[in-house]
Design an enzyme around this catalytic site. Structure first.
Site, short mmCIF file in Angstrom:
data_model
loop_
_atom_site.label_atom_id
_atom_site.label_comp_id
_atom_site.label_asym_id
_atom_site.label_seq_id
_atom_site.Cartn_x
_atom_site.Cartn_y
_atom_site.Cartn_z
N SER A 107 0.85 -1.18 0.00
CA SER A 107 0.00 0.00 0.00
C SER A 107 0.89 1.24 0.00
CB SER A 107 -0.89 0.00 1.24
OG SER A 107 -1.67 1.16 1.29
N GLY A 108 0.63 2.15 -0.95
CA GLY A 108 1.45 3.36 -1.05
C GLY A 108 2.60 3.23 -2.02
N THR A 112 -2.11 2.00 -7.88
CA THR A 112 -3.27 2.67 -8.48
C THR A 112 -2.81 3.69 -9.51
OG1 THR A 112 -4.50 2.38 -6.42
CG2 THR A 112 -5.33 4.00 -7.98
N ASN A 157 -0.77 5.00 3.30
CA ASN A 157 -1.14 5.55 2.00
C ASN A 157 -2.40 6.37 2.15
OD1 ASN A 157 -1.53 6.07 -0.69
ND2 ASN A 157 -1.88 3.96 -1.30
N SER A 160 -5.29 4.46 -0.38
CA SER A 160 -5.02 3.02 -0.42
C SER A 160 -6.23 2.26 -0.96
CB SER A 160 -4.68 2.53 1.00
OG SER A 160 -4.51 1.13 1.00
N SER A 161 -5.99 1.41 -1.95
CA SER A 161 -7.06 0.55 -2.48
C SER A 161 -7.34 -0.54 -1.46
CB SER A 161 -6.65 -0.06 -3.81
OG SER A 161 -6.42 0.93 -4.78
N GLY A 384 -0.32 -6.20 -2.56
CA GLY A 384 0.93 -6.93 -2.48
C GLY A 384 1.03 -7.71 -1.18
N GLU A 386 1.61 -8.60 2.43
CA GLU A 386 1.51 -7.72 3.60
C GLU A 386 2.03 -8.41 4.85
OE1 GLU A 386 -2.43 -6.20 4.07
OE2 GLU A 386 -2.24 -4.81 2.39
#
Length: 1024
Positions: A107-108, A112, A157, A160-161, A384, A386
């Site tokens: 994330s980050g 995206t 992020n 973040s998605s 990804g 985590e």
């Protein structure tokens, strides 16, 4: 790509495959750091793109950059996300097969943004027709809508998605984008009801409150302050976000209409969003029976209104549960804890199903009505690997997904490598790599995998807890090499594994998961009573989300884990049918700061993204491969046989070239259409040799070309010079004739003027007179007197006599004026004294002329030269002048050293500390001196003054100065007398003396035989 190898020491290599130490993680990290330091955020591993988030605008996503990468060979330009997109597009168009681009990372890390850039690239570079413009716009604008409903601010992020997204972009046979389809995976529904500190709920809630019109919010029962809603304020940063919710709302709201949402759709959608916020504000209290009740039904009424429900029925569903027996239904009241669970479950269910409806709605707008066969490029933007301090059910599912994707990546990479080797006729060497199928089986194996054990615990009768689930895992998979718990690890693992935790050894490393909440999140049950209520909603979106047919199905719904496993399985089937491209996104630091490279964090991501494993597989055989045509075209200058042109088959040309360079047999293999180079150092040496030869070739080409240019330039200049000379000679001749004609006329006028110069002003002499005047005035400026005493003046012509006299007078006046202004007060006083001296001595005393250029002093004695006792005796009298003198006695004429002090009232003759004689100016008769050059001065006193002892006979070196000072202080006319021959002086009453003045060989003062004082002025000294 080869063109950048010469700068590899500074910017690294742009393909990790070309690293010599490809198994060294530190070398991998150093290459990444070099490129990041130079703002080169993209690097290849073969065809896989590694992207490092720069956290700043780099200006590399312009329209000109898109044009640059359009239709270019993959390795011809530096690594870029556009190169990945263009390569997939060209391969799809040429081979008419389907492709997908897998984008993954933390994330980050910029997943995206990468997917947005790919969509923008297709939108700009693909051919487009006016009728298909709407499909393109809908594809682009689906992103902000999905981000609003599926993205949130997290600690890592700001955007973040919180769901996985797979988007198919459909192209027709011309390569024009004509439609699309989106699939979402595992949206994080728990965020709807709970957020960690420093995090926010999904963007859409804040955007609606910040940007929605007042009338809309009023109709939804909402206020703009997000802190009023429990579901938005748990993270304590409802308004502390860099995202501009108000502007984002405008973008999302406009996108709704482009994607064909009706006003009714939006009204129902916003009603659902508002009802979720109202749900969070419902407060339950325990009644006397220990059951849950709702004292304030204000929020219940708003929810019922927005969802089209009966308030009483909704209230009962939130505080009671319907239990079905064999033949009857029993409604049981719920405790406060269970009511809160029911409320949150309802909020999560409503939001999760609404998000699914939203994706389906967007898909329906992207459907292409032309049913001819299409090719597609898929974009998979998915979470990804985590690893947090606390890892739960979500991380377990995400990491399981990454295990499957890593398995797919390695298998597809190996398959592609093997296919390329076989196609080129090169022997395939088996590659040793970590096969993570063993971990995938541990998670997903039927009846024996962790997913199956979790489902069994969720459905088995009796009390099932997170602890019982962990015990079941220890029983079923405890002997697995990649599974550990605190109990199985023994004393060594107690500090690292908690009582409710288990550890899996993934391909990326060890991850410890907490089983707390596993059963609840896997079940994700919504009470049947609540389902019945929601099925009866008048909200059209909810009616599509909660179907009545669902109530008729008495089977237990599949668990979240099973749903995720099935959707992942279908995704992998989908991906397996397409040609892959990969983008791995890396976050350089936790603080989102540009230019900051955190080695530990990036090393962590390199490991979890499986980049080293992928590089090892990619480098198992040959590091570099190129088509014969491209290799020969670049390096043909290194061999005389292939330079400048090779007319045979490219393969033979390459073989001739590498033999001349000196390749060893173990360094390369020749395939059917490509050359394979095993070691990067071989390519580097070739590139360095090419760089050297390129400079030589360039120098030779430049010399030849410059010679050609110079010869051409010389001929052109020679022709131009010849023509210019001809024209210039003509111009010079015409100019000379004109100049001479003008000179003749001037000379004629000058002669005529000279002849008539004495006549009155007329046309014949006017120019001559003006010239004479001008020349005289111009010459006069160099002969103007510089001082008042300078009497020189330029002689004027006769016609300027009067003007010259006037100018001379003006000049003298100006010089006098400037001289007077430059005289200081002190010099003015001295000059006044000189005037007085002139009046007294001019023409009367020898030596006067010589004294003119000697300035007078204010005093010849300093204050230190006068005895302090004398100053005390003088009291308030201020000394105006002092001079050392020789005093001659009146009787014996004996010489004595004295000081003469002049004040405003009297003259004092001083001996050391005594005042020998005081002569007041009122009692002074006069002052006498001779006409010769001696320094004798006689001060005459009044005989009637009894205080005086007689006249004072003095001699000093400054006779003119002393006499003048004394005369000015006495302020009497003719007080100083210049005598010739002799003078009489007063000695005592009735007795006088005589001083004789003579000239002689040298100065003398003596008493003669007659008893008179004789003063001799030496003429030798005067003559010398």
């Amino acid at each position: 790509m080869e063109g950048t190898l010469t700068a590899r020491d500074k910017v690294g290599v742009q393909d990790f495959v070309l690293l010599d130490a490809y198994t060294s993680e530190s070398a991998f990290l150093e290459n990444l750091r070099k490129r990041f330091r130079e703002n080169l955020i993209y690097t290849y591993i073969g065809t896989l793109l590694v992207s490092v988030n720069p956290y700043q605008e780099l200006g590399i996503y312009t329209a000109s950059q898109m044009e640059l990468y359009q239709g270019v060979n993959f390795f011809e330009l530096p690594p870029h996300v556009y190169a990945i997109a263009d390569n997939a597009y060209r391969m799809m168009c040429s081979e008419l097969n389907n492709h997908f681009i897998l984008i993954s990372g933390e994330s980050g890390a910029g997943k995206t943004e990468a997917s947005k850039k790919i969509l923008q690239y297709f939108a700009v570079t693909c051919p487009m027709t006016q009728s298909l413009q709407i499909a393109r716009d809908r594809l682009l604008l689906s992103t902000p809508i999905l981000e609003a409903f599926g993205n949130a601010k997290t600690l890592r992020n700001d955007n973040s998605s919180r769901f996985g997204k797979y988007m198919d972009i459909q192209f027709d046979f011309q390569g024009i984008p004509v439609g699309g389809h989106i699939i979402s995976y595992l949206i994080e529904k728990s965020r709807v009801v709970y957020q960690n500190h420093g995090e926010r709920n999904f963007h859409i809630f804040y955007q609606l409150l910040a940007g929605g019109e007042v009338e809309r919010l009023t109709s939804l029962g909402l206020e703009q302050d997000p802190h009023l809603y429990k579901y938005l304020s748990q993270g304590h940063c409802a308004r502390e976000s860099p995202t501009n919710d108000k502007n984002d709302w405008k973008t999302v709201f406009n996108a709704f209409f482009v994607i064909d949402f009706t006003e009714a759709d939006l009204e129902n959608l916003f009603g659902i969003i508002a009802s979720v916020l109202h749900l969070g504000n419902i407060c339950f209290k325990e009644n006397k029976q220990g059951c849950a009740s709702v004292p304030d039904t204000h929020e219940i009424k708003w929810i019922a209104k927005l969802l089209g429900l009966c308030p009483a029925v909704l209230l009962e569903a939130l505080t009671h549960r319907k239990i079905e027996a064999k033949t009857e239904e029993v409604i049981c009241p719920l405790t406060v804890e269970l009511s809160v669970y029911a409320r949150d479950a309802m909020a999560k269910a409503i939001y999760g199903r609404t998000f699914t409806w939203l994706v389906n709605k967007i898909n329906s707008s992207l459907v292409n009505q032309d049913f001819t066969q299409k090719t597609v490029i898929g974009l998979l933007d998915i979470y990804g690997f985590e690893v947090f301090d606390k890892n739960g059910f979500e991380q377990f599912c995400i990491n399981y997904c990454n295990e499957k994707l890593q398995q797919l990546l390695i298998e597809r990479t190996l398959k592609a490598e093997q296919a390329e080797y076989e196609a080129e006729g090169i022997e395939w060497e088996p590659v040793q790599y970590f096969n993570n199928k063993i971990i995938c089986d541990l998670v997903e194996e039927r009846h024996r995998g962790i997913m199956s054990i979790l489902d069994e615990e969720c459905i088995r009768p009796g009390p099932a807890t997170d602890l019982s689930f962990l015990e079941k895992l220890e029983e079923k998979v405890g002997k697995h090499a990649h599974f550990q718990t605190r109990k199985l690890a023994g004393p060594k693992g107690w500090k690292r594994i908690g009582w409710l935790e288990f550890r899996l050894l993934h391909y990326a490393g060890e991850v410890t998961y907490s089983t707390k909440g596993f059963l609840e999140k896997n079940n994700d049950l919504l009470y049947r009573h609540l389902k019945e209520v929601l099925c009866g909603s008048q909200n059209s979106i909810l009616r599509e989300c909660f179907l009545v047919a669902e109530l008729e199905n008495r089977r237990r719904p599949p668990t979240v884990g099973t749903q995720f496993k099935n959707s992942l399985s279908s995704l992998l089937e989908l991906l397996t049918s397409k040609e892959p491209s990969y983008i791995r996104c890396i976050k350089p630091n936790e603080r989102k700061e540009p230019s900051k490279f955190d080695d530990f964090l990036i090393s962590h991501q390199i490991k979890y993204l499986g980049l080293m494993e992928h590089l090892r597989v990619r480098r198992a055989g040959f590091a570099y491969r190129r088509k014969y045509e491209h290799f020969l075209q670049r390096y043909k200058s290194l061999c005389p046989d292939t330079w400048p042109h090779w007319h045979g088959p490219p393969g033979e040309g390459v073989e001739r070239l590498i033999k001349y360079i000196g390749y060893q047999p173990q360094d390369y293999k020749l395939g059917k259409t490509k050359i394979f180079i095993r070691f990067p150092r071989t390519l580097f040496a070739t590139e360095d040799a090419f760089e050297f030869s390129k400079h030589q070739l360039v120098s030779r080409i430049q010399a030849t070309y410059k010679g050609c240019l110079r010869r051409r330039d010389y001929m052109r200049k020679r022709q131009a010079a010849t023509k210019l000379e001809a024209y210039w000679r003509g111009a010079l001749a015409r100019r000379e004739i004109k100049r001479r004609r003008w000179a003749v006329q001037i000379i004629q006028r000058f002669i005529k003027g000279f002849i008539n110069r004495d006549k009155p002003l007329c046309p014949d002499n006017e120019e001559f007179v003006v010239l004479v005047k001008k020349n005289y005035i111009l010459n006069l400026r160099y002969h103007v007197p510089k001082t008042v005493l300078d009497q020189s003046w330029l002689r004027p012509p006769g016609i300027l006599e009067n003007a010259s006299n006037l100018l001379r007078k003006m000049c003298v006046r100006n010089l006098v004026r400037k001289y007077c202004r430059g005289v200081s007060a002190e010099r003015k006083a001295m000059m006044q004294q000189k005037v007085v001296t002139s009046e007294i001595f001019r023409g009367k005393k020898d030596g006067y002329t010589d004294s003119l250029n000697q300035p007078f002093a204010r005093s010849r004695l300093d204050e230190g030269d006068i005895n302090p006792k004398v100053l005390q005796l003088l009291g308030s009298e201020k000394i105006q002048y002092g001079v050392p003198v020789i005093k001659y006695d009146r009787k014996g004429f004996k010489a004595r050293q004295r000081q003469l002090l002049l004040t405003t009232r009297a003259a004092y003759v001083v001996e050391h500390s005594k005042i020998k004689q005081k002569i007041e100016y009122s009692a002074l008769r006069g002052v006498s001196t001779s006409s010769l050059s001696d320094g004798i001065l006689v001060i005459h006193v009044s005989p009637g003054d009894k205080r005086q002892k007689g006249d004072a006979i003095l001699q000093c070196d400054y006779i003119f100065e002393v006499a003048t000072k004394l005369a000015m202080l006495i302020k009497k006319e003719h007080v100083v007398r210049v005598v010739q021959g002799s003078l009489q002086f007063y000695i005592s009453p009735g007795k006088e003396g005589t001083i004789l003045f003579e000239t002689g060989v040298e100065d003398q003062v003596y008493k003669d035989k007659s008893g008179q004082l004789t003063v001799v002025s030496g003429w030798l000294e005067r003559g010398g």
